[in-house]
Enzyme design. Structure first.
Site, mmCIF file in Angstrom:
data_model
loop_
_atom_site.group_PDB
_atom_site.id
_atom_site.type_symbol
_atom_site.label_atom_id
_atom_site.label_comp_id
_atom_site.label_asym_id
_atom_site.label_seq_id
_atom_site.Cartn_x
_atom_site.Cartn_y
_atom_site.Cartn_z
ATOM 1 N N ASP A 108 49.956 -3.486 14.660
ATOM 2 C CA ASP A 108 50.757 -2.624 13.771
ATOM 3 C C ASP A 108 52.097 -3.265 13.429
ATOM 4 O O ASP A 108 52.986 -2.606 12.917
ATOM 5 C CB ASP A 108 50.971 -1.251 14.409
ATOM 6 C CG ASP A 108 51.727 -1.328 15.724
ATOM 7 O OD1 ASP A 108 51.826 -2.425 16.313
ATOM 8 O OD2 ASP A 108 52.228 -0.265 16.169
ATOM 9 N N LYS A 159 60.382 0.625 27.161
ATOM 10 C CA LYS A 159 60.987 1.889 26.719
ATOM 11 C C LYS A 159 62.003 2.452 27.715
ATOM 12 O O LYS A 159 61.801 3.511 28.304
ATOM 13 C CB LYS A 159 59.886 2.900 26.405
ATOM 14 C CG LYS A 159 58.911 2.335 25.355
ATOM 15 C CD LYS A 159 58.028 3.363 24.690
ATOM 16 C CE LYS A 159 57.261 2.738 23.545
ATOM 17 N NZ LYS A 159 56.043 2.011 23.881
ATOM 18 N N ASP A 218 57.696 -2.825 13.352
ATOM 19 C CA ASP A 218 56.572 -2.115 13.972
ATOM 20 C C ASP A 218 56.343 -0.875 13.108
ATOM 21 O O ASP A 218 57.214 -0.012 13.006
ATOM 22 C CB ASP A 218 56.954 -1.728 15.405
ATOM 23 C CG ASP A 218 55.895 -0.875 16.072
ATOM 24 O OD1 ASP A 218 55.186 -0.119 15.376
ATOM 25 O OD2 ASP A 218 55.772 -0.948 17.301
HETATM 26 N N1 GDD Z 1 42.220 -2.143 22.020
HETATM 27 C C1 GDD Z 1 43.230 -1.367 22.377
HETATM 28 N N2 GDD Z 1 43.081 -0.538 23.470
HETATM 29 N N3 GDD Z 1 44.368 -1.398 21.658
HETATM 30 C C2 GDD Z 1 45.387 -0.601 22.048
HETATM 31 C C3 GDD Z 1 45.303 0.272 23.163
HETATM 32 C C4 GDD Z 1 44.075 0.304 23.910
HETATM 33 O O1 GDD Z 1 43.888 1.022 24.899
HETATM 34 N N4 GDD Z 1 46.488 0.939 23.260
HETATM 35 C C5 GDD Z 1 47.276 0.486 22.258
HETATM 36 N N5 GDD Z 1 46.611 -0.445 21.514
HETATM 37 C C6 GDD Z 1 47.114 -1.203 20.354
HETATM 38 C C7 GDD Z 1 47.692 -0.364 19.218
HETATM 39 O O2 GDD Z 1 46.706 -0.107 18.221
HETATM 40 C C8 GDD Z 1 48.802 -1.272 18.678
HETATM 41 O O3 GDD Z 1 48.337 -2.164 17.679
HETATM 42 C C9 GDD Z 1 49.235 -2.093 19.886
HETATM 43 O O4 GDD Z 1 48.184 -1.980 20.852
HETATM 44 C C10 GDD Z 1 50.554 -1.610 20.503
HETATM 45 O O5 GDD Z 1 50.454 -0.230 20.781
HETATM 46 P P1 GDD Z 1 51.567 0.787 20.241
HETATM 47 O O6 GDD Z 1 51.129 2.150 20.643
HETATM 48 O O7 GDD Z 1 51.866 0.526 18.822
HETATM 49 O O8 GDD Z 1 52.796 0.380 21.175
HETATM 50 P P2 GDD Z 1 54.353 0.570 20.900
HETATM 51 O O9 GDD Z 1 54.670 0.323 19.487
HETATM 52 O O10 GDD Z 1 54.772 1.878 21.484
HETATM 53 O O11 GDD Z 1 54.998 -0.576 21.830
HETATM 54 C C11 GDD Z 1 54.479 -1.879 21.822
HETATM 55 O O12 GDD Z 1 54.945 -2.600 20.682
HETATM 56 C C12 GDD Z 1 56.375 -2.852 20.636
HETATM 57 C C13 GDD Z 1 56.664 -3.737 19.451
HETATM 58 O O13 GDD Z 1 55.991 -3.362 18.321
HETATM 59 C C14 GDD Z 1 54.908 -2.608 23.111
HETATM 60 O O14 GDD Z 1 54.227 -3.833 23.172
HETATM 61 C C15 GDD Z 1 56.425 -2.816 23.156
HETATM 62 O O15 GDD Z 1 56.783 -3.576 24.299
HETATM 63 C C16 GDD Z 1 56.863 -3.576 21.899
HETATM 64 O O16 GDD Z 1 58.291 -3.727 21.881
HETATM 65 MG MG MG Z 2 53.592 -0.025 17.725
#
Ligand code: GDD
Ligand code: MG
Length: 333
Positions: A108, A159, A218
């Site tokens: 994303d 977070k 993001d």
């Molecule tokens: N296959 C799979 N299985 N993908 C997953 C799963 C899972 O169980 N859970 C989450 N994802 C995928 C989501 O679709 C997304 O593309 C990515 O992993 C990150 O998940 P998000 O839910 O978007 O996380 P976030 O935005 O809260 O935080 C993450 O991204 C930040 C930067 O964009 C973390 O990696 C943070 O540390 C980071 O700063």
């Molecule tokens: Mg994200």
């Protein structure tokens, strides 16, 4: 080089737009988000993409039935149950038979980071893992990553509470990893790369960060998902993209700095500004859509007003004359 792209999350913060489809299949101006992500990988020399799928995997298989996206061959790795980020990486790597240095991306994230630079930095330090870092004003929504003068990661705080982040450099969601990282991930259970694997690697001195100020967003919230599209219209990332699709109808309407998808109709006398109206949606006469998102096939009645990041789901309906301010319709929590 091969890249695992994580696209298995539920996209909860983008509901109701993600109730029936993964967020990476939502359009970003003229293409599904995943095509922007994979296109950038292809431009950076990645020759196979492993899609790490969980929630609604068929959406991808149906969109790319011949197993190629943006000209890149895809391998589909479908988790039997959501394994969280590290569990997903391990599962996908095993499923695709990855046994060499590989890239991992949060699916994303839209960025102009030249991935080659990240890979070079990784090889130069000989790290077990290298993560790209980007500066943000409010790090509390992200993984916060302090480094020393050489780039070695000193800790990883996912977070943190507002005001408690040790610095403003955050995990930008792009990693270069050695296959040995997979041995750090227990199989068959949910494991978070951010909460378990990276903190352990940091403690071992095995994780490096690569700081970059390249364009980075993001897209996981309505505000960011709208913002990346306005950036593409504004030409923030190169030549500006046209927002109104050739198959949209906007005659006599006032459409400004907005995306209007194929088959969408904005009636005469309606006003759409700083907004996204997806494929097949219709905006009635005299209606106003400002800074908002209208899902595909949704209908907005005449003289209705959608303001301040209102989000209408696919196929949703707003009655004539209704006024929605910062509202999600339907509101699915
Ligand atoms: N296959 C799979 N299985 N993908 C997953 C799963 C899972 O169980 N859970 C989450 N994802 C995928 C989501 O679709 C997304 O593309 C990515 O992993 C990150 O998940 P998000 O839910 O978007 O996380 P976030 O935005 O809260 O935080 C993450 O991204 C930040 C930067 O964009 C973390 O990696 C943070 O540390 C980071 O700063
Ligand atoms: Mg994200």
């Amino acid at each position: 080089m091969r890249a695992i792209v994580l696209v298995g999350g539920f996209g909860t913060r983008l509901r109701p737009l993600t109730s029936d489809r993964p967020k990476q299949m939502l359009p970003v101006v003229d293409r599904p988000m995943i095509e922007h992500v994979v296109g950038h990988l292809a431009a950076n020399g990645v020759d196979e993409v492993v899609l790490s799928l969980g929630f609604l995997p068929d959406a991808f298989r149906e969109a790319y039935p011949d197993g190629a996206c943006a000209g890149v061959p895809l391998h589909y790795a479908v988790e039997p149950e959501p394994l969280d980020t590290a569990g997903a990486i391990r599962f996908a790597a095993e499923d695709a038979g990855i046994d060499d240095t590989f890239l991992v991306l949060n699916g994303d994230v839209l960025t102009d980071l030249p991935f080659g630079e990240l890979v070079e930095a990784h090889r130069a330090t000989g790290a077990e893992g290298t993560i790209s870092l980007t500066p943000v004003d409010d790090p509390s929504r992200y993984g916060v990553v302090p480094t020393d003068g050489l780039g070695r990661v000193l800790g990883f705080v996912e977070k943190p509470a507002p005001g408690e982040a040790p610095c403003n450099w955050i995990n930008a969601g792009t990693y270069v990893l050695q296959p040995s990282v997979l041995d750090r991930i227990q199989s068959g259970r949910r494991v978070s790369v951010e909460r378990e694997v990276f903190p352990a690697m940091a403690a071992d001195g095995a994780l490096f960060g690569y700081q970059s100020t390249a364009y980075w967003v993001d897209t996981g919230t309505p505000e960011a998902y709208l913002g990346v599209q306005l950036d593409l219209l504004d030409g923030v990332r190169g030549p500006s993209l046209p927002g109104v699709d050739v198959k949209a109808t906007v005659d006599g309407a006032d459409v400004n700095r907005s995306v209007v998808g194929p088959g969408a109709v904005v009636a005469a006398g309606a006003r759409v500004v700083d907004s996204v109206v997806m494929a097949g949606a219709s905006i009635g006469e005299g209606a106003v859509v400002e800074g908002s998102l209208v899902g595909s096939g949704a209908t907005v009645g005449r003289d209705a007003r959608l303001l301040e990041l209102t989000v209408v789901g696919h196929g949703g309906a707003v009655e004539a004359g209704e006024r929605l301010v910062a509202t999600r319709r339907p509101d699915e929590g």
